[in-house]
Design a protein around this motif. Structure first.
Motif, short mmCIF file in Angstrom:
data_model
loop_
_atom_site.label_atom_id
_atom_site.label_comp_id
_atom_site.label_asym_id
_atom_site.label_seq_id
_atom_site.Cartn_x
_atom_site.Cartn_y
_atom_site.Cartn_z
N CYS A 31 0.85 -1.19 0.00
CA CYS A 31 0.00 0.00 0.00
C CYS A 31 0.89 1.24 0.00
N THR A 33 0.16 4.13 1.01
CA THR A 33 -0.08 5.00 2.17
C THR A 33 0.43 4.38 3.47
N CYS A 34 0.00 3.12 3.75
CA CYS A 34 0.37 2.55 5.05
C CYS A 34 1.45 1.47 4.94
N THR A 36 1.26 -1.71 4.06
CA THR A 36 0.90 -3.11 4.28
C THR A 36 0.95 -3.91 2.97
N CYS A 57 -6.12 -1.16 -0.63
CA CYS A 57 -5.56 -1.57 0.65
C CYS A 57 -6.65 -2.23 1.48
N CYS A 62 -7.20 2.20 6.60
CA CYS A 62 -6.54 2.88 5.47
C CYS A 62 -7.42 2.87 4.22
N GLN A 64 -6.85 2.67 1.21
CA GLN A 64 -6.36 3.47 0.08
C GLN A 64 -6.49 2.72 -1.24
ZN LIG Z 1 -3.00 1.21 3.29
#
Ligand SMILES: [Zn+2]
Length: 321
Positions: A31, A33-34, A36, A57, A62, A64
């Motif tokens: 991901c 953004t985070c 994972t 995600c 999240c 995303q």
């Molecule tokens: Zn994420």
């Protein structure tokens, strides 16, 4: 990879995206953004980017949604990725560089698009954390730029204000070019660059008899300094003391600027210098395996941050042809 191989290997936008995703996430999609790895893939294209796969995600906090090109140098591009790949192969293959005009012609795209595209590829070629130069290092300066016309009280006056570039090369090793600004290269401007780029334990530093170097090297590598008097000789008789290596790198740069770029906006000169340095440092050398510059640069592009057009041009428009 040459243009012909690129065209054969990457026939569609899908194939390009797939390849970029592998370069961006060699251990599986993450991901953006985070971070994972719990990511689901949708095949449904969006209207804006037809055919480009969407990832989602799976982390509830999240969620995303993103594509393989989101947040990279390809961010928001409307140009087919097949054309990006072709442009890249043209740029890494051209010893002296390729002008935006040439890219425009080869790829059948607009001039502004070609110009912006080339600058984003160039951006990915900027080096960080390069090793210090050691062994025998040749250092020299050169001047780039042309005539400017300025209005004065007495009418139009033509004068030349060139920009100085310092070049340093480790014999059998890497090249560094640095733009040091308008006017003459001085010891004060060169000294910090020497300290930034040259190893303190360098064996020898070779320059011509310019008076700036003894001062620039003072307190750093002055005891290792050898000079060649260009007034009388190109190589100090009976020795290997010369600056021929850095001079040939300069001449390649100048032929590139004159032949391919025609006119380089000084504002963008550092990026052109990075491009030359990058390609030069990966050139084919006897006894060394050939480097896959295409893949290496593409990997950098798949990880590089976006470069919005507005930030690139700021108060300036692309140089006219
Ligand atoms: Zn994420």
């Amino acid at each position: 990879m040459h243009l012909i191989d690129v065209q054969k290997t990457f026939k569609s936008d899908d194939e390009c995206v797939e390849h970029l995703a592998k370069l961006r996430w060699p251990d599986g999609v993450r991901c953006v953004t985070c971070g994972t790895d719990k990511v689901k893939q949708y095949a449904s294209p969006t209207e804006k980017q037809p055919g480009r796969k969407i990832y989602q995600c799976q982390e509830p906090t999240c969620s995303q949604q993103f594509t393989a090109t989101a947040g990279t140098i390809f961010h928001d591009t409307h140009l087919p990725l097949t054309k990006w790949f072709m442009a890249l192969s043209l740029i890494v293959d051209a010893k002296k560089g390729v002008s935006a005009k040439q890219i425009q012609r080869h790829l059948q795209i607009g001039y502004k698009t070609a110009w912006y595209l080339a600058h984003r590829i160039r951006k990915a070629m900027e080096e960080t954390g390069s090793p210090l130069l050691t062994g025998t290092v040749e250092i020299d300066e050169t001047y780039i730029g042309g005539k400017t016309i300025r209005k004065t009280n007495r009418g139009l006056q033509r004068y030349k204000q060139k920009d100085a570039v310092v070049g340093m090369i480790e014999r059998g090793g890497q090249l560094r070019f640095r733009h040091i600004g308008k006017g003459s290269a001085t010891a004060k401007k060169v000294a910090p660059l020497v300290r930034e780029l040259v190893d303190r334990n360098v064996e020898r530093v070779v320059t011509d008899e310019s008076t700036i170097y003894p001062f620039a090297f003072d307190g750093f590598c002055a005891s290792k300094h050898e000079t060649v008097a260009h007034k009388y000789e190109y190589v100090k008789l009976g020795t290997d003391i010369h600056t021929n290596t850095i001079e040939s790198a300069f001449s390649l740069l100048k032929r590139g600027i004159l032949g391919s770029f025609h006119q380089v906006s000084i504002k963008h000169l550092p990026r052109y210098l990075s491009e030359f340095e990058y390609r030069f440092n990966r050139r084919e050398r006897k006894g060394e395996p050939k480097q896959d510059m295409f893949t290496e640069t593409l990997r950098r592009m798949a990880k590089a941050k976006p470069m919005p057009f507005a930030s690139l041009i700021a108060a300036e428009t692309p140089e006219p042809f």
